[in-house]
Enzyme design. Structure first.
Site, PDB file in Angstrom:
ATOM      1  N   CYS A 116     -40.962  12.805  19.280  1.00 64.44           N
ATOM      2  CA  CYS A 116     -40.474  11.710  20.121  1.00 64.44           C
ATOM      3  C   CYS A 116     -39.740  12.207  21.379  1.00 64.44           C
ATOM      4  O   CYS A 116     -40.383  12.781  22.247  1.00 64.44           O
ATOM      5  CB  CYS A 116     -39.620  10.782  19.260  1.00 64.44           C
ATOM      6  N   HIS A 153     -42.001   9.395  13.352  1.00 67.11           N
ATOM      7  CA  HIS A 153     -40.856   9.679  12.489  1.00 67.11           C
ATOM      8  C   HIS A 153     -41.316   9.432  11.063  1.00 67.11           C
ATOM      9  O   HIS A 153     -42.475   9.145  10.818  1.00 67.11           O
ATOM     10  CB  HIS A 153     -39.701   8.739  12.840  1.00 67.11           C
TER      11      HIS A 153
END
Ligand code: GLN
Length: 244
Positions: free
Chosen positions: A93, A191
């Site tokens: 990310c 995630h």
């Protein structure tokens, strides 16, 4: 055998349980009899790529990314050399965004990356939040995870995605790509933690890191966790391992 992992900016970039990636790697290494040490390097600490077999950088809020951005430039040369030398890195990310050219955040700040890859990221109005399913054609593997990002990432000409999106938004919600692979560096928005859900990918990272250090190694030693060993033993006895 042993591996040493560098966790970059562990105290600042650590959203959504991204640290779990390290626990998975450590577990899967240790369960094969491979020692796995984790060191953290953060602001004002030099990064020496020769010391490490793997590097991990996690996601973060825009604010923490801003804090990291200036320091990251001091590590740019060493990190670029590390990546160009085919060493293993996983970037999630915000960390993935900062390996590229820049990230324009929600307040219009330009957060410069290290440009080791050509992707760039701009914040959009809507956050991309939800479950993701990916397919990597080269390895014919599916990956699952969870995304939560305001940034839309656009890959450069010829830049390889990690995989194509089957469910979810991925890099930008437009071109069907998710993440990137460059040499042995893997970037992703997932995630979950990513590697906790995707053992194939975890093992690929471990094997690549081990083969860099031990070039004669052909494959990973077999993994037998305590649970698998117990379940197998129970099955052999004709019992259901989930009974107790
Ligand atoms: N702050 C970045 C974004 O919103 C990265 C988010 C994250 O790392 N979870 O796109």
């Amino acid at each position: 055998m042993s591996l040493t992992m560098c966790h970059l900016y562990a105290n600042l970039l650590n959203t959504y349980g991204d640290n779990g990636n390290l626990l998975v790697l450590k577990h899967r290494a240790n369960a094969r009899g491979i020692a796995f040490d984790i060191e953290t390097i953060s602001l004002d600490q030099p990064f020496d790529g020769d010391k490490y077999d793997m590097v991990f950088i996690g996601g973060g809020q825009d604010y923490e990314q801003l804090l990291v951005a200036k320091d990251l430039q001091t590590k740019k040369a060493a990190l670029t050399a590390y990546i160009e030398n085919n060493k293993v890195m996983l970037a999630i990310c915000g960390g993935y965004q900062m390996l590229g050219q820049y990230y324009m955040d929600a307040d219009g700040n330009r957060i410069d990356g290290i440009s080791v890859m050509p992707h760039y990221t701009v914040n959009g109005d809507e956050r991309f939040i939800g479950d993701v399913i990916l397919h990597n054609k080269t390895f014919d593997e599916k990956y699952v995870g969870f995304e939560n990002h305001g940034g839309r990432t656009y890959l450069g000409e010829g830049q390889q995605p990690l995989a194509m999106v089957e469910k979810g938004r991925g890099n930008n919600g437009e071109d069907g790509t998710e993440g990137t692979i460059y040499k042995n560096t893997f970037g992703s928005y997932l995630h979950g933690a990513l590697l906790a859900n995707n053992a194939d990918l975890a093992d690929r990272l471990l094997l690549n890191a081990l083969q860099t250090k031990y070039p004669e190694l052909a494959e990973l030693p077999p993994l037998v966790s305590k649970f698998q060993a117990k379940a197998k033993a129970e099955r052999l006895l004709g019992r259901d391992a989930t009974d107790k």
